[in-house]
Design a protein around this motif. Structure first.
Motif, short mmCIF file in Angstrom:
data_model
loop_
_atom_site.label_atom_id
_atom_site.label_comp_id
_atom_site.label_asym_id
_atom_site.label_seq_id
_atom_site.Cartn_x
_atom_site.Cartn_y
_atom_site.Cartn_z
N PHE A 56 112.02 -11.45 82.63
CA PHE A 56 110.60 -11.69 82.42
C PHE A 56 110.31 -13.17 82.59
O PHE A 56 110.98 -14.02 82.00
N ASP A 57 109.31 -13.47 83.41
CA ASP A 57 108.90 -14.85 83.65
C ASP A 57 107.64 -15.13 82.84
O ASP A 57 106.59 -14.52 83.09
N VAL A 58 107.73 -16.08 81.91
CA VAL A 58 106.60 -16.37 81.03
C VAL A 58 105.47 -17.11 81.74
O VAL A 58 104.31 -16.99 81.35
N LEU A 59 105.79 -17.87 82.77
CA LEU A 59 104.74 -18.63 83.46
C LEU A 59 103.80 -17.73 84.25
O LEU A 59 102.59 -17.97 84.29
N SER A 60 104.34 -16.69 84.87
CA SER A 60 103.50 -15.78 85.66
C SER A 60 103.17 -14.48 84.93
O SER A 60 102.46 -13.65 85.47
N ASN A 61 103.69 -14.32 83.70
CA ASN A 61 103.54 -13.07 82.96
C ASN A 61 103.92 -11.88 83.84
O ASN A 61 103.16 -10.93 84.01
N SER A 62 105.12 -11.98 84.40
CA SER A 62 105.60 -10.97 85.34
C SER A 62 107.04 -10.58 85.04
O SER A 62 107.85 -11.42 84.66
N PHE A 63 107.32 -9.30 85.25
CA PHE A 63 108.69 -8.83 85.31
C PHE A 63 109.16 -9.01 86.75
O PHE A 63 108.38 -8.83 87.69
N VAL A 64 110.44 -9.31 86.93
CA VAL A 64 111.07 -9.29 88.24
C VAL A 64 112.13 -8.21 88.18
O VAL A 64 112.96 -8.19 87.26
N VAL A 65 112.10 -7.29 89.15
CA VAL A 65 113.03 -6.17 89.19
C VAL A 65 113.57 -6.02 90.61
O VAL A 65 112.98 -6.52 91.57
N ALA A 66 114.67 -5.30 90.73
CA ALA A 66 115.25 -4.99 92.03
C ALA A 66 115.17 -3.49 92.25
O ALA A 66 115.42 -2.71 91.33
N SER A 67 114.80 -3.09 93.47
CA SER A 67 114.75 -1.67 93.78
C SER A 67 114.68 -1.45 95.28
O SER A 67 114.16 -2.29 96.02
N SER A 68 115.17 -0.31 95.70
CA SER A 68 115.23 0.06 97.10
C SER A 68 113.94 0.73 97.57
O SER A 68 113.28 1.44 96.81
N ASP A 69 113.62 0.56 98.85
CA ASP A 69 112.46 1.22 99.45
C ASP A 69 112.59 2.74 99.43
O ASP A 69 111.60 3.44 99.58
N GLU A 70 113.81 3.26 99.28
CA GLU A 70 114.03 4.71 99.31
C GLU A 70 113.77 5.39 97.98
O GLU A 70 113.79 6.61 97.90
N THR A 71 113.54 4.63 96.92
CA THR A 71 113.33 5.24 95.61
C THR A 71 111.94 5.86 95.52
O THR A 71 111.00 5.43 96.20
N THR A 72 111.80 6.85 94.68
CA THR A 72 110.51 7.50 94.48
C THR A 72 109.48 6.52 93.96
O THR A 72 108.34 6.50 94.41
N HIS A 73 109.89 5.67 93.01
CA HIS A 73 108.90 4.75 92.42
C HIS A 73 108.39 3.73 93.44
O HIS A 73 107.21 3.41 93.43
N VAL A 74 109.24 3.26 94.34
CA VAL A 74 108.75 2.33 95.37
C VAL A 74 107.87 3.07 96.37
O VAL A 74 106.82 2.54 96.78
#
Length: 142
Positions: free
Chosen positions: A37-55
């Motif tokens: 979690f980055d506090v400056l941008s109020n963002s989560f950073v995650v890794a994931s593949s283009d083949e996943t359902t969520h992406v």
């Protein structure tokens, strides 16, 4: 409002797995992702593949929701965050470095990184009183 965000950020800094919910407007999908979690941008950073359902879902609808929770059976210790935001391709090199500093082994997999830019948090923290809720919403001018 800033004090509320500090409490939420402190909770998120102690954890590293989030549950994410996405939809393509027809079907729902849920998954778990390692995050930083980055506090400056109020963002989560995650890794994931283009083949996943969520992406695949976010390519059609970038609006997401999710949770980060402390797993406990002790009611007085229950803590957790619910969030809503936008799931975006990560372009910020500083955020990429932040992710790999927390998960250096991920470099070997050469993952695609994503940003979840948060616009809403709700922290439940029973240590502050049973059912205590703290709400934070992104200012529309940010």
């Amino acid at each position: 409002m800033q004090n509320n965000l500090l409490k939420i950020e402190a909770f998120l800094q102690k954890h590293h797995v989030l549950s994410l919910c996405t939809t393509d407007a027809l079907e729902l999908s849920a998954c778990n992702l390692f995050y930083v979690f980055d506090v400056l941008s109020n963002s989560f950073v995650v890794a994931s593949s283009d083949e996943t359902t969520h992406v695949k879902n976010i390519l059609q609808n970038p609006k997401v929701a999710g949770t980060v929770v402390l797993e406990t059976k002790a009611v007085g210790k229950i803590e957790g965050v619910q969030f809503r935001g936008d799931f975006l391709a990560l372009e910020d090199n500083a955020l990429k470095k932040l992710y790999f500093s927390h998960f250096p082994y991920a470099l070997a997999m050469n993952p695609k990184l994503w940003q979840i830019k948060i616009n809403y948090f709700k922290l439940t923290d029973n240590r502050l009183g049973f059912g205590k809720k703290i709400i934070w919403k992104r200012n529309s001018l940010e």
